[in-house]
Design a protein around this motif. Structure first.
Motif, short mmCIF file in Angstrom:
data_model
loop_
_atom_site.label_atom_id
_atom_site.label_comp_id
_atom_site.label_asym_id
_atom_site.label_seq_id
_atom_site.Cartn_x
_atom_site.Cartn_y
_atom_site.Cartn_z
N LEU A 15 0.85 -1.19 0.00
CA LEU A 15 0.00 0.00 0.00
C LEU A 15 0.88 1.24 0.00
CD1 LEU A 15 -2.64 -0.95 2.73
CD2 LEU A 15 -2.89 -1.15 0.25
N LYS A 16 0.41 2.29 -0.67
CA LYS A 16 1.09 3.58 -0.67
C LYS A 16 0.07 4.67 -0.35
CE LYS A 16 4.62 2.16 -4.01
NZ LYS A 16 5.24 2.43 -5.34
N PRO A 17 0.51 5.74 0.33
CA PRO A 17 -0.43 6.78 0.76
C PRO A 17 -1.26 7.38 -0.37
CG PRO A 17 1.70 7.08 1.80
CD PRO A 17 1.87 6.00 0.77
N ASN A 18 -0.66 7.56 -1.54
CA ASN A 18 -1.38 8.23 -2.63
C ASN A 18 -2.34 7.31 -3.38
OD1 ASN A 18 0.57 6.71 -3.84
ND2 ASN A 18 1.63 8.40 -4.84
N MET A 19 -2.43 6.07 -2.97
CA MET A 19 -3.39 5.16 -3.60
C MET A 19 -4.83 5.59 -3.32
SD MET A 19 -1.82 1.35 -2.98
CE MET A 19 -0.45 0.73 -3.98
N PHE A 20 -5.06 6.19 -2.17
CA PHE A 20 -6.42 6.50 -1.75
C PHE A 20 -6.74 8.00 -1.77
CE2 PHE A 20 -5.28 2.54 0.65
CZ PHE A 20 -6.07 1.68 -0.12
N ILE A 21 -5.95 8.77 -2.46
CA ILE A 21 -6.20 10.21 -2.56
C ILE A 21 -7.57 10.46 -3.19
CG2 ILE A 21 -5.53 12.23 -3.95
CD1 ILE A 21 -2.66 11.67 -3.26
N GLY A 22 -8.30 11.43 -2.62
CA GLY A 22 -9.59 11.83 -3.15
C GLY A 22 -10.77 11.15 -2.50
N MET A 23 -10.52 10.06 -1.79
CA MET A 23 -11.64 9.27 -1.24
C MET A 23 -12.00 9.77 0.17
SD MET A 23 -10.27 5.58 -2.59
CE MET A 23 -11.80 4.72 -2.39
N ARG A 24 -12.38 11.03 0.24
CA ARG A 24 -12.61 11.66 1.53
C ARG A 24 -13.92 11.23 2.20
NH1 ARG A 24 -12.95 16.33 -2.09
NH2 ARG A 24 -15.14 16.82 -2.52
N ASN A 25 -14.79 10.53 1.46
CA ASN A 25 -16.06 10.09 2.03
C ASN A 25 -16.13 8.57 2.22
OD1 ASN A 25 -17.71 12.52 2.39
ND2 ASN A 25 -17.48 12.75 0.18
N LEU A 26 -15.03 7.87 1.96
CA LEU A 26 -15.05 6.42 2.09
C LEU A 26 -15.34 6.02 3.54
CD1 LEU A 26 -14.58 3.93 0.22
CD2 LEU A 26 -12.34 3.72 1.31
N SER A 27 -16.31 5.11 3.71
CA SER A 27 -16.71 4.68 5.04
C SER A 27 -16.15 3.30 5.38
CB SER A 27 -18.24 4.65 5.13
OG SER A 27 -18.67 4.17 6.38
N GLU A 28 -16.05 2.42 4.38
CA GLU A 28 -15.60 1.05 4.65
C GLU A 28 -14.60 0.59 3.59
OE1 GLU A 28 -17.53 -3.45 4.93
OE2 GLU A 28 -18.67 -1.71 5.65
N LEU A 29 -13.45 0.11 4.05
CA LEU A 29 -12.41 -0.41 3.17
C LEU A 29 -12.12 -1.85 3.56
CD1 LEU A 29 -10.21 -0.18 1.00
CD2 LEU A 29 -8.71 0.85 2.73
N ASP A 30 -12.39 -2.77 2.65
CA ASP A 30 -12.18 -4.20 2.90
C ASP A 30 -10.97 -4.69 2.11
OD1 ASP A 30 -14.40 -4.33 4.54
OD2 ASP A 30 -15.75 -4.83 2.91
N LEU A 31 -9.95 -5.18 2.84
CA LEU A 31 -8.72 -5.68 2.22
C LEU A 31 -8.32 -7.05 2.78
CD1 LEU A 31 -6.61 -2.41 2.07
CD2 LEU A 31 -6.91 -3.96 0.14
N PRO A 32 -9.24 -7.91 3.18
CA PRO A 32 -8.84 -9.21 3.71
C PRO A 32 -8.34 -10.14 2.60
CG PRO A 32 -11.21 -9.14 3.48
CD PRO A 32 -10.71 -7.75 3.14
N LEU A 33 -7.61 -11.17 3.01
CA LEU A 33 -7.16 -12.20 2.07
C LEU A 33 -6.38 -11.63 0.89
CD1 LEU A 33 -10.27 -14.54 2.13
CD2 LEU A 33 -7.92 -15.28 2.57
N ASN A 34 -5.38 -10.78 1.23
CA ASN A 34 -4.44 -10.30 0.24
C ASN A 34 -3.04 -10.73 0.65
OD1 ASN A 34 -5.47 -8.41 -2.08
ND2 ASN A 34 -6.82 -7.99 -0.34
N ALA A 35 -2.01 -10.09 0.12
CA ALA A 35 -0.63 -10.49 0.40
C ALA A 35 0.16 -9.38 1.08
CB ALA A 35 0.05 -10.92 -0.90
#
Length: 364
Positions: free
Chosen positions: A148-168
């Motif tokens: 993950l990098k900080p700028n991956m999620f730029i602009g998503m100021r209203n995101l309520s739920e982020l699901d990232l299970p079962l990754n690497a």
């Protein structure tokens, strides 16, 4: 005359509605099924399980839900949603998506839900979600995302739920989620996370639930959770954590539920819960605890439930306070038959709640 006028207006409205439905159905891809909500100019486009290798180029202009799950999509090209400016929900789960163009979601400012679960994504595009200003739910579980990098999620100021299970994922870098100022739920379970930067959770002041179950954590640096001032539930089950101190939980003044079951914790300092005055549920089963200070538990005024079973309890004077606590408090705790002594031999397999302080001596 008045009745006739009303009838004419009703007929006109019905004609307009019929024309909208007809237009939506006319633009519906032949392999998909389109349906329009009654009295609403919004079309749901269902292309699930149709063997598609690309997203249909022509879609109804008023599409608001697009279902493309369980197809054979491999790459998301640029501007895939440019023809549907009213789109609010896109479901792309269980395809074979490997790559996402940085401009794939350009212009989709009304999008509220994006489901990319169960694909083969290994890398997220830099600033690839910057146009998703109103996105509330982003589902990225069951992929192969390794960093993950900080700028991956730029602009998503209203995101309520982020699901990232079962990754690497194997580490959380500084400011990994900083742009997500409205995030309430973060699921990082079933990854391979070994290291968390002390600044990984900066910006997540609104987070209520953090799940890091089933990772490879052995320790957590002091103050790592300090930015999570609103957190109410923290799940750290099934890791390799060997120590838990008061500095580990620093800043979690609103924490109500803490679960660190099935770890490697051998002891707990008396002030471990000093920063968490609102704790009501604590899960400590399946660790390596030999003893615990019952007075520490007794002083937690709001504690309603604590699980302590499946630990190698040494039943001598070191658990006197625990025996007293279990006898006096009405807190819900581990079932009597599951909270047992491991040593010394004369007490082996005996339920702790059956012991009396007089029996528990410490030999010099």
């Amino acid at each position: 005359m008045l009745i006739a006028t009303r009838v004419m207006k009703l007929v006109a409205a019905l004609i307009v509605c019929w024309l909208c439905v007809a237009e939506a159905l006319e633009n519906c891809p032949s392999v998909c099924k389109c349906s329009q909500k009654a009295s609403m100019e919004k079309t749901e486009v269902n292309c699930k399980k149709r063997g598609l290798q690309s997203i249909p180029s022509k879609l109804p202009l008023d599409s608001w839900i697009l279902k493309l799950g369980e197809n054979s999509l491999q790459d998301l090209q640029s501007n895939i949603l440019s023809s549907v400016p009213k789109i609010e929900s896109v479901k792309l789960e269980r395809n074979s998506i490997r790559s996402i163009h940085p401009q794939a979601f350009a212009g989709a400012q009304r999008l509220m839900l994006l489901n990319l679960q169960g694909n083969r994504i290994s890398k997220l595009p830099v600033k690839g979600f910057k146009d998703l200003l109103n996105l509330r739910f982003l589902m990225l579980g069951q992929n192969q995302i390794s960093a993950l990098k900080p700028n991956m999620f730029i602009g998503m100021r209203n995101l309520s739920e982020l699901d990232l299970p079962l990754n690497a994922l194997n580490a959380l870098p500084p400011n990994a989620f900083k742009p997500l100022i409205a995030l309430k739920v973060l699921d990082l379970s079933l990854n391979r996370i070994q290291r968390i930067s002390p600044k990984a959770f900066v910006g997540l002041r609104e987070l209520l639930f953090l799940n890091m179950d089933n990772n490879k954590l052995t320790s957590i640096q002091a103050g790592t959770f300090a930015p999570l001032v609103g957190l109410e539930m923290l799940v750290l089950d099934n890791n390799l954590i060997s120590t838990l101190t008061e500095s580990t939980l620093e800043g979690l003044s609103n924490l109500q539920e803490l679960y660190v079951r099935k770890n490697e914790i051998e002891s707990l300092p008396a002030d471990v819960f000093r920063h968490t005055p609102k704790l009501t549920h604590v899960g400590l089963s399946g660790n390596r605890l030999h003893a615990i200070d019952g007075n520490m538990l007794a002083n937690m005024q709001g504690l309603k439930d604590v699980t302590l079973h499946d630990n190698p309890w040494k039943c001598d004077c070191s658990i006197n306070s625990l025996v007293h606590y279990l006898a006096e408090k009405k807190t819900t705790h581990s079932p009597r038959q599951r909270l047992r002594c491991i040593s010394p031999e004369e007490f082996r397999d005996r339920p702790i709640q059956e012991l009396t302080p007089e029996e528990l001596s410490c030999r010099a």
